[in-house]
Scaffold this motif. Structure first.
Motif, PDB file in Angstrom:
ATOM      1  N   PHE A 163     -29.110  23.413 -10.075  1.00 58.26           N
ATOM      2  CA  PHE A 163     -29.802  24.225 -11.082  1.00 58.26           C
ATOM      3  C   PHE A 163     -29.155  24.005 -12.444  1.00 58.26           C
ATOM      4  O   PHE A 163     -29.846  23.848 -13.457  1.00 58.26           O
ATOM      5  N   LEU A 164     -27.820  23.993 -12.494  1.00 58.11           N
ATOM      6  CA  LEU A 164     -27.098  23.946 -13.765  1.00 58.11           C
ATOM      7  C   LEU A 164     -27.063  22.560 -14.413  1.00 58.11           C
ATOM      8  O   LEU A 164     -27.171  22.454 -15.638  1.00 58.11           O
ATOM      9  N   LEU A 173     -29.987  21.738 -16.669  1.00 64.01           N
ATOM     10  CA  LEU A 173     -29.912  22.538 -17.894  1.00 64.01           C
ATOM     11  C   LEU A 173     -28.903  21.937 -18.866  1.00 64.01           C
ATOM     12  O   LEU A 173     -29.152  21.862 -20.074  1.00 64.01           O
ATOM     13  N   GLN A 174     -27.769  21.502 -18.338  1.00 64.44           N
ATOM     14  CA  GLN A 174     -26.750  20.891 -19.189  1.00 64.44           C
ATOM     15  C   GLN A 174     -27.282  19.599 -19.816  1.00 64.44           C
ATOM     16  O   GLN A 174     -27.038  19.328 -20.989  1.00 64.44           O
ATOM     17  N   GLN A 217     -29.741  20.345 -22.603  1.00 64.92           N
ATOM     18  CA  GLN A 217     -29.088  20.771 -23.852  1.00 64.92           C
ATOM     19  C   GLN A 217     -28.820  19.593 -24.778  1.00 64.92           C
ATOM     20  O   GLN A 217     -28.709  19.771 -25.984  1.00 64.92           O
ATOM     21  N   LEU A 257     -27.991  29.174 -18.854  1.00 66.99           N
ATOM     22  CA  LEU A 257     -26.686  28.682 -18.426  1.00 66.99           C
ATOM     23  C   LEU A 257     -25.635  29.781 -18.309  1.00 66.99           C
ATOM     24  O   LEU A 257     -24.733  29.697 -17.489  1.00 66.99           O
ATOM     25  N   SER A 258     -25.750  30.809 -19.132  1.00 65.99           N
ATOM     26  CA  SER A 258     -24.657  31.781 -19.181  1.00 65.99           C
ATOM     27  C   SER A 258     -24.928  33.091 -18.455  1.00 65.99           C
ATOM     28  O   SER A 258     -23.994  33.831 -18.160  1.00 65.99           O
ATOM     29  N   VAL A 278     -28.582  29.525  -8.059  1.00 66.30           N
ATOM     30  CA  VAL A 278     -27.969  28.974  -9.255  1.00 66.30           C
ATOM     31  C   VAL A 278     -26.721  28.231  -8.804  1.00 66.30           C
ATOM     32  O   VAL A 278     -25.667  28.808  -8.596  1.00 66.30           O
ATOM     33  N   ASP A 279     -26.895  26.947  -8.612  1.00 67.71           N
ATOM     34  CA  ASP A 279     -25.808  26.082  -8.178  1.00 67.71           C
ATOM     35  C   ASP A 279     -25.820  24.845  -9.059  1.00 67.71           C
ATOM     36  O   ASP A 279     -26.532  24.812 -10.077  1.00 67.71           O
ATOM     37  N   LEU A 280     -25.084  23.825  -8.707  1.00 69.65           N
ATOM     38  CA  LEU A 280     -25.011  22.635  -9.548  1.00 69.65           C
ATOM     39  C   LEU A 280     -26.379  21.969  -9.711  1.00 69.65           C
ATOM     40  O   LEU A 280     -26.701  21.464 -10.786  1.00 69.65           O
ATOM     41  N   ASN A 337     -26.743  35.437 -15.313  1.00 66.60           N
ATOM     42  CA  ASN A 337     -27.234  35.433 -13.939  1.00 66.60           C
ATOM     43  C   ASN A 337     -28.035  36.709 -13.748  1.00 66.60           C
ATOM     44  O   ASN A 337     -27.521  37.807 -13.977  1.00 66.60           O
TER      45      ASN A 337
END
Length: 156
Positions: A99-100, A103-104, A107, A126-127, A95-97, A129
């Motif tokens: 991955f994130l 998702l962002q 959204q 996103l929130s 879970v790094d950038l 782990n």
């Protein structure tokens, strides 16, 4: 009933273990159910001219044993994520950038008139782990120490 268009977002094609990958097993079954299945590489998700898009291929057929050669798919197309009825975000950690950020971007589909159902809710992905979520349940987790500071980890 409306036609189901499923979008499967995974790690890059070249990194997948097709015989063991449960995503492609699920796609195989959903094809039998006459759903339309689209696959995209997580790296292709982007926000373009107020629309969340990806480069997707329609999965037409998967034969056993599941290998890349046994998967028939269409040519790559620019796919508006809001076209999907359901989205499955199935990328592997870390879970790094990389991955994130997708998702962002995903959204942002909430801003469109029609947006898909995300099977794993984006807010949750996103929130939370999976490695530390158990710590929110008192008495379940072993004594733990978590830090992003290597010096703290070494001194403990």
């Amino acid at each position: 009933m409306n036609k189901k268009n499923l979008l499967w977002i995974t790690d890059p094609w070249s990194t997948l273990d097709f015989p063991k990958d449960t995503t492609f097993r699920l796609i195989q079954e959903s094809i039998k159910m006459k759903f339309d299945n689209y696959w995209c590489d997580v790296r292709t998700i982007r926000f373009e001219n107020d629309i969340v898009v990806c480069d997707a291929e329609k999965i037409l057929k998967i034969e056993d044993p599941r290998t890349p050669e046994k998967i028939s798919k269409s040519a790559i197309e620019r796919f508006e994520v809001s076209r999907a009825s359901h989205v499955f975000f199935r990328t592997d950690p870390p879970v790094d950038l990389s991955f994130l950020l997708p998702l962002q971007i995903l959204q942002l589909t909430k801003n469109s008139k029609k947006h898909p159902l995300f099977i794993n809710p984006l807010d949750t992905l996103l929130s939370l782990n999976e490695k530390i979520e158990c710590l929110s349940l008192p008495g379940i987790a072993a004594k733990s120490f978590i830090s992003s500071d290597p010096a703290q980890l070494i001194s403990t």
